[in-house]
Write a protein that holds these residues in place. Structure first.
Motif, PDB file in Angstrom:
ATOM      1  N   LEU A  43       2.423   1.683  -3.503  1.00  0.00           N
ATOM      2  CA  LEU A  43       1.460   2.128  -4.508  1.00  0.00           C
ATOM      3  C   LEU A  43       1.089   3.597  -4.336  1.00  0.00           C
ATOM      4  CD1 LEU A  43      -0.760  -1.069  -4.732  1.00  0.00           C
ATOM      5  CD2 LEU A  43       1.051  -0.322  -6.296  1.00  0.00           C
ATOM      6  N   ARG A  44       1.096   4.085  -3.099  1.00  0.00           N
ATOM      7  CA  ARG A  44       0.852   5.519  -2.872  1.00  0.00           C
ATOM      8  C   ARG A  44       2.040   6.354  -3.348  1.00  0.00           C
ATOM      9  NH1 ARG A  44      -1.122   3.643   2.049  1.00  0.00           N
ATOM     10  NH2 ARG A  44       0.823   4.205   3.090  1.00  0.00           N
ATOM     11  N   ALA A  45       3.256   5.827  -3.181  1.00  0.00           N
ATOM     12  CA  ALA A  45       4.455   6.600  -3.492  1.00  0.00           C
ATOM     13  C   ALA A  45       4.848   6.535  -4.969  1.00  0.00           C
ATOM     14  CB  ALA A  45       5.627   6.092  -2.637  1.00  0.00           C
ATOM     15  N   ARG A  46       4.416   5.516  -5.696  1.00  0.00           N
ATOM     16  CA  ARG A  46       4.846   5.306  -7.083  1.00  0.00           C
ATOM     17  C   ARG A  46       4.285   6.392  -7.984  1.00  0.00           C
ATOM     18  NH1 ARG A  46       6.884   4.580 -11.688  1.00  0.00           N
ATOM     19  NH2 ARG A  46       6.730   2.640 -12.856  1.00  0.00           N
ATOM     20  N   ASN A  47       5.179   7.109  -8.665  1.00  0.00           N
ATOM     21  CA  ASN A  47       4.771   8.134  -9.622  1.00  0.00           C
ATOM     22  C   ASN A  47       4.222   7.430 -10.861  1.00  0.00           C
ATOM     23  OD1 ASN A  47       4.794   9.981 -11.830  1.00  0.00           O
ATOM     24  ND2 ASN A  47       6.177  11.308 -10.679  1.00  0.00           N
TER      25      ASN A  47
ATOM     26  N   ALA B 296       0.835  -1.213   0.000  1.00  0.00           N
ATOM     27  CA  ALA B 296       0.000   0.000   0.000  1.00  0.00           C
ATOM     28  C   ALA B 296       0.863   1.253   0.000  1.00  0.00           C
ATOM     29  CB  ALA B 296      -0.943  -0.007   1.197  1.00  0.00           C
ATOM     30  N   GLN B 297       1.923   1.256   0.792  1.00  0.00           N
ATOM     31  CA  GLN B 297       2.824   2.405   0.843  1.00  0.00           C
ATOM     32  C   GLN B 297       3.508   2.616  -0.506  1.00  0.00           C
ATOM     33  OE1 GLN B 297       5.845   1.958   3.844  1.00  0.00           O
ATOM     34  NE2 GLN B 297       6.782   3.933   3.411  1.00  0.00           N
TER      35      GLN B 297
ATOM     36  N   ASN C  13       1.111  -2.973  -9.490  1.00  0.00           N
ATOM     37  CA  ASN C  13      -0.314  -2.824  -9.814  1.00  0.00           C
ATOM     38  C   ASN C  13      -0.547  -2.566 -11.299  1.00  0.00           C
ATOM     39  OD1 ASN C  13       0.448  -0.147 -10.131  1.00  0.00           O
ATOM     40  ND2 ASN C  13      -1.178   0.675  -8.834  1.00  0.00           N
TER      41      ASN C  13
END
Length: 194
Positions: A16-20, A13-14, A48
């Motif tokens: 996927l939030r951080a991936r540009n 989850a962390q 993802n």
């Protein structure tokens, strides 16, 4: 029990939030256009699927994907319900016993210990059709560092070593690239006669 995701399932989850969602898409899109229309392509370490798988699908390629993290694969299936995805470590996957016109490994190779990186390069090379292409990211200099998210060691063998291992695997280096996120790409191709 060994974590085949190299710590990424625990921090999915962390990550996927951080991936540009834009970094990598331009170079992968350019690479995708060098492949035959509708070519079978494998996205190793797909996460993802955004942006790499999306770029490949948008290019009209027949995409299959692979990631060792069950959480990443679940997110991938939500994003790309029509794209086949397998949940297992790339370096041990039976998926690499198939044949592909292209294989891309964005942000994966350097997560593996050196001997597993070399084995993966050889397995990817063996899975390519004649004229097929393997594109992967790894820092250009030889170095070791702690992954920001997993706190595990990452290893770059360095450009000279990657070039040598690609050649040993029967691949010709056709280009090196750098994207807007300073990721370094190695683009190689299998001879049409092997």
């Amino acid at each position: 029990m060994t974590d085949g995701s190299n710590g990424y399932d625990a921090i999915a989850a962390q990550f996927l939030r951080a991936r540009n969602p834009a970094i990598g898409s331009q170079i992968v899109g350019t690479w995708a256009r060098t492949l035959p229309p509708g070519a079978a392509v494998l996205d190793l370490g797909c996460g993802n699927g955004i942006p790499i798988t999306r770029t490949l699908v948008d290019a009209g390629l027949a995409v299959a994907a692979l990631d060792a993290s069950p959480r990443m694969v679940s997110a991938f299936r939500s994003n790309f319900p029509g794209v086949p995805v397998t949940c297992e470590p790339a370096e041990a996957s039976a998926v690499l016993e198939g044949r592909f016109g292209g294989i891309v490994a964005w942000g994966l190779v350097f997560l593996l210990p050196a001997e597993r990186q070399i084995a993966l390069i050889h397995r990817a090379a063996a899975a390519l059709e004649p004229g097929g292409s393997f594109l992967f990211t790894a820092p250009e200099p030889a170095c070791r560092w702690e992954d920001v998210l997993t706190r595990r060691e990452s290893v770059s063998l360095g450009a000279p070593a990657y070039r040598a291992h690609l050649a040993e695997a029967g691949l010709s280096l056709v280009g090196e690239h750098r994207d807007e996120g300073a990721n370094h790409y190695f683009e190689s191709r299998r001879s049409v006669h092997f």
